[in-house]
Each structure stands twice: as C-alpha cells, then as structure tokens.
Design an enzyme around this catalytic site. Structure first.
Site, PDB file in Angstrom:
ATOM      1  N   SER A 443       0.703  -1.254  -0.045  1.00 58.40           N
ATOM      2  CA  SER A 443       0.146  -0.004   0.094  1.00 58.40           C
ATOM      3  C   SER A 443       1.026   1.267  -0.123  1.00 58.40           C
ATOM      4  O   SER A 443       2.114   1.281   0.487  1.00 58.40           O
ATOM      5  CB  SER A 443      -0.793  -0.002   1.148  1.00 58.40           C
ATOM      6  OG  SER A 443      -1.919   0.916   1.152  1.00 58.40           O
ATOM      7  N   PRO A 444       0.308   2.408  -0.800  1.00 58.61           N
ATOM      8  CA  PRO A 444       1.143   3.581  -0.412  1.00 58.61           C
ATOM      9  C   PRO A 444       1.331   4.187   0.884  1.00 58.61           C
ATOM     10  O   PRO A 444       0.472   4.066   1.723  1.00 58.61           O
ATOM     11  CB  PRO A 444       0.265   4.499  -1.258  1.00 58.61           C
ATOM     12  CG  PRO A 444      -0.634   3.831  -2.099  1.00 58.61           C
ATOM     13  CD  PRO A 444      -1.057   2.472  -1.312  1.00 58.61           C
ATOM     14  N   GLN A 522       1.216   6.613  -7.028  1.00 58.24           N
ATOM     15  CA  GLN A 522       0.018   7.277  -6.834  1.00 58.24           C
ATOM     16  C   GLN A 522       0.282   9.009  -6.754  1.00 58.24           C
ATOM     17  O   GLN A 522       1.027   9.504  -6.014  1.00 58.24           O
ATOM     18  CB  GLN A 522      -0.555   6.895  -5.261  1.00 58.24           C
ATOM     19  CG  GLN A 522      -1.524   7.542  -4.685  1.00 58.24           C
ATOM     20  CD  GLN A 522      -1.909   7.283  -3.272  1.00 58.24           C
ATOM     21  OE1 GLN A 522      -1.163   7.951  -2.498  1.00 58.24           O
ATOM     22  NE2 GLN A 522      -2.865   6.536  -3.069  1.00 58.24           N
ATOM     23  N   TYR A 603      -7.414  14.833   1.126  1.00 59.18           N
ATOM     24  CA  TYR A 603      -6.316  15.596   0.181  1.00 59.18           C
ATOM     25  C   TYR A 603      -7.430  16.317  -0.847  1.00 59.18           C
ATOM     26  O   TYR A 603      -8.633  16.153  -1.049  1.00 59.18           O
ATOM     27  CB  TYR A 603      -5.465  14.835  -0.264  1.00 59.18           C
ATOM     28  CG  TYR A 603      -4.305  14.308   0.921  1.00 59.18           C
ATOM     29  CD1 TYR A 603      -3.981  15.129   1.749  1.00 59.18           C
ATOM     30  CD2 TYR A 603      -4.457  12.921   0.887  1.00 59.18           C
ATOM     31  CE1 TYR A 603      -3.143  14.630   2.683  1.00 59.18           C
ATOM     32  CE2 TYR A 603      -3.738  12.541   1.959  1.00 59.18           C
ATOM     33  CZ  TYR A 603      -2.950  13.118   2.816  1.00 59.18           C
ATOM     34  OH  TYR A 603      -2.151  12.667   3.822  1.00 59.18           O
ATOM     35  N   ARG A 651      -8.342   6.043  -5.541  1.00 57.09           N
ATOM     36  CA  ARG A 651      -8.343   5.625  -4.308  1.00 57.09           C
ATOM     37  C   ARG A 651      -9.192   6.676  -3.564  1.00 57.09           C
ATOM     38  O   ARG A 651      -9.271   7.915  -3.978  1.00 57.09           O
ATOM     39  CB  ARG A 651      -7.135   5.667  -3.413  1.00 57.09           C
ATOM     40  CG  ARG A 651      -7.375   5.384  -2.070  1.00 57.09           C
ATOM     41  CD  ARG A 651      -5.899   5.106  -1.347  1.00 57.09           C
ATOM     42  NE  ARG A 651      -5.986   4.062  -0.257  1.00 57.09           N
ATOM     43  CZ  ARG A 651      -5.093   3.645   0.453  1.00 57.09           C
ATOM     44  NH1 ARG A 651      -3.846   4.401   0.332  1.00 57.09           N
ATOM     45  NH2 ARG A 651      -5.070   2.501   1.079  1.00 57.09           N
ATOM     46  N   ARG A 745       1.358  -1.441   7.072  1.00 54.10           N
ATOM     47  CA  ARG A 745       2.305  -1.896   8.231  1.00 54.10           C
ATOM     48  C   ARG A 745       2.856  -3.190   8.175  1.00 54.10           C
ATOM     49  O   ARG A 745       3.854  -3.222   8.696  1.00 54.10           O
ATOM     50  CB  ARG A 745       1.307  -1.629   9.547  1.00 54.10           C
ATOM     51  CG  ARG A 745       1.157  -0.053   9.804  1.00 54.10           C
ATOM     52  CD  ARG A 745       0.208   0.026  11.034  1.00 54.10           C
ATOM     53  NE  ARG A 745       0.130   1.465  11.421  1.00 54.10           N
ATOM     54  CZ  ARG A 745      -0.767   2.272  10.933  1.00 54.10           C
ATOM     55  NH1 ARG A 745      -1.766   1.840  10.097  1.00 54.10           N
ATOM     56  NH2 ARG A 745      -0.933   3.552  11.259  1.00 54.10           N
TER      57      ARG A 745
END
Length: 797
Positions: A443-444, A522, A603, A651, A745
């Site tokens: 994942s980013p 991304q 964002y 996303r 993680r």
C-alpha cells in the site's frame, strides 16, 4: 453461532426491573435496609435480572464465599422464558468446567451436538462440517442454574420487581445489573455509563420447530417482495430454534406489519416450507423486532456494575449473547477474588472484558451487515456464496475453515480457479494490459524522506526491498503534483525533470531486480492538509515556519490549529488539472506500470467529493454529481496522457466516519462515476477527511466498503485497512469481497511479507518468486513451543 439472548421483546426487560414503564410502577417497600459493609470483598450482593448471566454470577459468587448473602430479583416466573435454544462454544464451556464442574456436568447431560452447517440457496445445498456445536433449551439452561443457585443458598425472588438501584446500592455491597438489553439500571445512570444504542436495518422473529434439524441451517428465500433468510439449529431431540429475518423494506412490502403473531408464524412456515418439511412453526410471545447494538462507555458506577446484555449486545448470527454474559460472570467473579477492594475489582473487570467484547461486537457487526446486504451476493457461485457466508464475521477464516473441512474448502478453491496447492492470494489478476502475478499490494505509505520533492536512496531501498519481497504490485507514496501540493517538506513529487529521472531509476531497479513485480505511482495534491510537519514531529500540525499557502474546494481549515485554505478559483482549477497531467506524463516516461489517482483521505480531490469539505455553490459543489465534476475532469486529463495499455485506479474514502459526510451509498455512486470514465479498479479506503471522525477500527474494518462497491458495481476493488495476515488475504479473495489486498504496516514490519507468506503456506509456484540470492532462506525457520493460557478461573469441587 446462534444463541438465544435477552433481545427478544417481552413485556418489559428479560429480567429484573423491566422497561421504563414497568419501573415506574409501585414496588414492594424494602424492609430492614442495611448499609454496605466496609470489607474489601462484597458480603451482600444484589443481582437484578434472572437470566443466565445473572444466575451464573450468583452461583459463582456464592460458591466462592458461602457466607455471602446473594439475592436475585427476577420479574418473571421461574419457568418463563422467551427464547428457545442456546448455543455455547467450547471456549465458554471450558471456562464453566473449570469454574463449576457441577453446572458443567448438568449441561453436558442435556446438550444436543452436531458438526455441520448447511447453506441452501437457489435449490442448492452446500454443507461444511467440522464446526462442533453444542446447544440446549433455554428453559433447561435456566432450570440448571436455578437448581445450582438453590443448592448453594442463593435467594431467588421470582415474580418480584427489584428495588430501585439507588436503594440497592445503599444497602448492598455490590449490585450487578443483569437486566437485559432494555436495562433501566443502565438508563437510570445513563449520564455515567453513557450508553449508545444503535438499531439496524433488518426485522427478525424468534420461533421454534417441533423437530430437530440435522445441522445448523441457513436458507435463502428470494420472494417477490425481496430476500428473506432463515437461521435454524437443533437444541433438543425434538426441537429446533428458527429465526426468520429480512430487511425492513422487505418486511413492509410482504405485509408482515399488518399480521398478528399467529399469522406471521404461519406465513413464515409457508415461505420456508421445504426447510421445515411442511411442519408448522410455534411462537412464545414472539414479535418482529430490530436488533439493537448496545455499547457503554463505562460499565460500572460506584458499587453498581453492568453484566451481559445490559452492558453490551452482539448480533444473534454469531451466537454471542449468552456466551458473553456467562464469560462476564466468570471474569467478574475472578476479579472480585483477585483485587483488594470492590472499586479495583470493577475496574479490572471492565479493563479485562471491554476489549474482548469490542472484538466480538466488531465480528457481530460484520455478520449483521453481511445479512443486511445479502442481496449483493445472490449471484455468486454456490460454493463461493457458502464460503462467503461462513467467513462473514472474519472470525472463521480460509485457513480455519480448511482445518474444519478441507474437502469443502478445496472445492471452493477449485471453483475459484486456484491450481492445486495454490492459495487464493497467489493466483494472478489482470488489469487492462497488466497481469499481476499475485493479489498482494504494498500500500502507498508516506515516507517523508524526500528533499525538495526529490526521492533519494531511501526510496530506492524502501521500494526496492518490498519489490524483492514478492508482492504483485508495489505502490509509491502519494507523489505530489506541485510544491504547494505537498503534505510536508519531506514529501516526494513529480513536478520537475529531476524528480522524474530519480523515479525512473527506482522503477528500473524494480523491473530489473524483481522481474514480475509491478510498480505503481499514486498522484495527489494535499489541498487543505498541506504545509505540515513530518509525521514524527507532529502529524497534521502546521509548520512553525516556512509555510506555503494552501488551497481547497472551500476555505475550511482541517483542524482549528490548521491554516485556512483559499477557495480555488476556476483558473486555479485549470492550473491544478494541468499539474496532474504533467506529473502523469512524467510518470509514464519513468516507466510506472500503473497510476492511481488519490481521491481519498481529505486531500484536494477528496475534498471536492465530501459534503463536509465542499461548500461551493458553483458548478463544482452541491449535489454529488457536481462534487464529482473536478475529480472526474482530472481523471480524464490524466487518462488522456497515460498509456492506453496501462491501468488506472482511483483511491477513495468510502465513508468520512462523520455525520453528514460521504456515505457507503455515495461511495458506490462515486465508484460508478469513475468506472464510467475508464477507471480499472477502485482502491477503497475510508476516513481521514475530517479531524473529528469516529472510525470503527478493527481487523479488516474497511473491507466491507470494498465488498459493497465490488458487488454493487462489478468493478474490481483493492481492499485496505488492518489486513495483517495471509489468512485474511486468502479469506477476502476467496469470498469474493475483493480482488486485491493492499497492506501497509505489515510491509513496514516485514519487507518480505509475501515471500514469508508463501513459505508459511508451503507454496512454491509462479505466484511468487524468491530472488536467487534469497532462495536459501525460503524455508520457514523452526520456532519454540508455546503453551496455551491457563483457565481464567479454577475452583475445586
């Protein structure tokens, strides 16, 4: 697993005080009030409610100290009960066996046991075995507990309203409120307990059949009014519990609201006549109701403590009501023995039980919502549908189910297309012209380690290591399209040629040294969440100096301490769209295999989508269609320069976790809109849009949103959010809840997570390739022995 818990509506609560109206009636005048003792352990205990939890707590406390005075108030008669069968797990029975062998032996004599679960859908029955259920009648359970309490000297006061909790608290050392889901003890001290009660979207009715089903049976009926489901299981040689459930709108359309109790029972028997072998159903003051999930911030107040349904509820489809109440009683009794005083004991009880209950409630919520959204899954293949149902709560997993019934699980894998010996996570997946060799995505993750937007050797090592670690797709962090679009001074960019050349080097390393691994970029713009400190210096906190101006759809700061952004003008919208286009062009030149547009987490583009952050009154604000306008314009511009054969994903935050924000229904429409413009998949995240969000964290907690979008739109999805084990990945993929799983993680903890997942499953095939220098490490190292935990409470006979 099902159990009859105190959630069936009765004239008042299941036991104890009853409903608020009942509590208002005159009560017997208490006699000889006595102040609580000053002893460190309670000698006088009052229990409100004579359900299984209250009775078992009474028996345990009296057994631990025969000198105790323990009194139970139950407003109903001894033989009144409003459920039918109770299912107890082996785990709960183990606790009972160690704490009170007498009760355990009595239960053993009356259990009905079975192993299978049958799922019947569209005239096809799928059977999964090895589940190990034990059930008995609720009335029998209460009789056993009544007898045990009497033998021990507990005073049982039936057909008697309990005195008010305040009086009991002044008179007894300890007051246990086991007065059910409608607890008026809880309501009397609501300002302390701070309860939250949520009602859900299905109606259900609790019934019984006069024969024993051979298994735990789920049956789906697709009627002209909508989908209905039957949950049933045997609890005696000649009796079964039957629950009929359906969404509120189906219940209304089918006319159940106009039927009396007997008419409802007859109608249910007719709908599920085949499952019932033409036999009738019976009720016991049964009524249609909606399930209520009860959560309390606190469980105790001075010497009053909540237990069982008064403290918490969890949906009947995972069979947790009686189980949780009995386990509460075990823990409370143990804490009262272990702690020096009542206050410490109640604090320890709450500290011990709340995390366990919260985990159960998350699983129950997942199960409840699965059944609420059952209509999404009706077109799945029969075995996959059954696997999906069995793993709906996320507590039963692919690996766990394989241990229970390898034959069934292997059949599901074959239907899915898994080659022999290939776990679902190591099957390939195609997006446009890109075929990923497995379903794992790194994942980013923002690294905050760039200088003036230029990635460095850290990024080469970070992304290169994870590419060598076996994932099918490695994603960059959010790469910003302008200096002002950075989150922090340490964020990477793609707004100049130097940055593009460094990214080309990183992509080249991945393609050369980890052939078969794809790398994606991304692209995003921070919007109102920019100009902040590095994460470890103060996440989302504004810079102390060197700030740059922020822009957003509307001039709303992210936090009170945040900089207020300027509302974007039409000209600025055009400039930002061109910045995204230029960055995408550089990304294509750098050789990235996939591009993801970041429209999540508050964002810039996410800020347009959410009604909480977009208050515009022009063509870019208002309805969802207008809020989508600018993100879609950016998507179209990027798609226009991005190579046709390379996929694009988006996303999104599928919920804002805040009132008035993006809903799950909105998320489906957002996904549909991007799909219509050419998105190849939706990366489904949640939250981080507003600072006062209230997420419901937990294992795989965001995957239901991906699941819903996938089945509502038919669009491939990437699931994210606390997916931490390869077993979770296999389960989600095989159930059809997602197409790809993105993990963050776990890849920080272990860059070679995917290689190790293959080794731990004994897999060595094309879905994952060990780099030649690492091949010697492909065997799982031996580990030491770990002993199981000892029972929580052990008492002598």
């Amino acid at each position: 697993m099902l159990s009859a818990q105190g959630t069936v509506p009765t004239p008042g609560a299941r036991g104890g005080i009853g409903c608020a109206a009942t509590a208002a009636r005159a009560r017997p005048a208490p006699t000889n009030p006595q102040p609580p003792t000053t002893t460190s352990h309670p000698l006088r205990v009052a229990i409100i409610g004579g359900g299984p939890g209250g009775l078992y707590a009474a028996a345990l406390l009296k057994r631990l100290d025969p000198s105790r005075e323990v009194t139970v108030w139950e407003r109903n008669a001894p033989d009144d009960t409003f459920g039918f069968g109770v299912v107890l797990s082996d785990e709960t029975l183990g606790g009972i066996e160690h704490a009170d062998p007498v009760v355990y032996e009595a239960l053993q004599q009356h259990f009905t046991r079975w192993d299978d679960i049958d799922i019947v859908h569209r005239n096809t029955r799928q059977t999964s075995g090895g589940h190990g259920f034990a059930a008995l009648g609720r009335k029998r359970l209460l009789e056993i507990l009544h007898d045990r309490c009497r033998d021990l000297g507990v005073e049982l006061r039936f057909r008697t309203e309990a005195p008010y909790p305040a009086w009991l608290a002044e008179t007894y050392d300890l007051v246990i409120a086991a007065d059910g889901v409608h607890s008026t003890t809880r309501e009397a001290y609501a300002h302390v307990f701070r309860p939250h009660v949520a009602e859900h979207h299905c109606r259900y009715i609790w019934l019984a059949a006069d024969f024993a089903f051979e298994s735990f049976r789920f049956e789906i009926a697709e009627t002209e009014h909508g989908v209905m489901q039957l949950h049933s299981y045997p609890y005696a040689a000649d009796a079964s519990t039957v629950i009929v459930e359906m969404r509120e709108e189906v219940w209304q359309a089918a006319g159940f609201a106009e039927l009396d109790e007997q008419e409802s029972v007859e109608r249910c028997a007719k709908i599920f006549a085949e499952a019932l072998r033409g036999r009738p159903l019976k009720s016991n003051k049964s009524a249609w109701t909606t399930f209520r999930t009860v959560v309390n911030e606190r469980w105790s107040h001075e010497n009053i403590v909540l237990l069982g349904d008064a403290a918490h509820t969890a949906h009947f489809s995972i069979g947790s009501g009686t189980k949780l109440a009995v386990e509460d009683a075990l823990a409370l009794a143990a804490c009262l023995e272990e702690q020096p005083d009542i206050a410490s004991a109640l604090s320890a009880y709450e500290e011990e039980r709340k995390p366990v209950v919260a985990s159960t409630q998350r699983a129950a919520r997942a199960s409840l919502e699965w059944f609420e959204n059952l209509g999404l899954y009706l077109d799945q293949r029969p075995r996959q549908f059954a696997f999906n149902l069995l793993t709906r709560s996320r507590r039963v997993t692919h690996d766990n189910l394989r241990l229970r019934d390898a034959h069934f699980t292997e059949a599901v894998e074959r239907d899915f297309g898994c080659p022999p010996g290939t776990p679902p996570m190591f099957t390939p997946f195609r997006l446009r012209g890109l075929t990923l060799r497995n379903r794992v995505v790194v994942s980013p993750m923002d690294m905050y380690s760039a200088t003036d937007g230029v990635p460095g050797d850290f990024h080469l090592v970070h992304l290169g290591a994870r590419a060598l670690g076996g994932a099918g797709l490695v994603m960059t962090e959010m790469v910003c399209v302008s200096p002002e679009g950075r989150i922090t001074p340490g964020c990477a960019g793609l707004y100049n040629g130097k940055q593009g050349e460094v990214w080309r080097r990183i992509v080249g390393f991945v393609h050369t040294q980890a052939p078969g691994t794809a790398i994606g970029v991304q692209l995003g713009h921070s919007g109102r969440k920019g100009s902040t400190k590095l994460m470890w210096e103060g996440i989302d906190e504004p810079l102390e100096d060197g700030n740059w101006p922020l822009v957003a759809p509307s001039p709303i700061p992210y936090k009170p301490s945040s900089q207020t952004p300027r509302e974007l003008t039409r000209a600025q919208l055009t400039d930002i769209r061109e910045q995204f286009t230029a960055a995408a062009w550089r990304a294509a030149r750098a050789g990235f295999d996939l591009l993801e547009l970041h429209c999540a987490h508050g964002y810039l583009l996410s800020g347009f989508l959410s009604p909480l952050t977009n208050r515009r009154t022009d063509a870019y604000g208002g309805s969802l269609g207008k809020r989508l306008r600018f993100p879609l314009e950016v998507f179209d511009a990027v798609r226009g320069v991005w190579p046709e054969e390379r996929p694009m994903t988006v996303r999104i935050s599928a919920t804002d976790w805040a009132d008035g924000g993006t809903t799950a229904e909105d998320a489906v429409e957002i996904a549909r809109a991007f799909a219509a413009h050419g998105a190849d998949a939706i990366d489904v995240s949640t939250g981080q849009v507003v600072a006062d969000q209230r997420p419901e964290f937990g294992r795989s907690y965001q995957t239901p949103y991906a699941d819903r979008i996938r089945h509502a739109t038919g669009l491939p999805v990437i699931a994210v959010g606390a997916i931490s084990s390869w077993d979770d990945v296999n389960s989600l993929i095989l159930a059809g809840r997602t197409d790809l799983c993105a993990l963050a993680r776990p890849h920080l903890y272990d860059p070679h997570w995917t290689l190790h997942a293959a080794a731990e499953q004994g897999y060595d095939g094309p879905g994952v390739v060990w780099p030649a220098p690492y091949r010697a490490g492909s065997r799982r190292p031996q580990t030491g022995r770990t002993d199981a935990p000892k029972p929580r409470l052990t008492l002598g006979t």
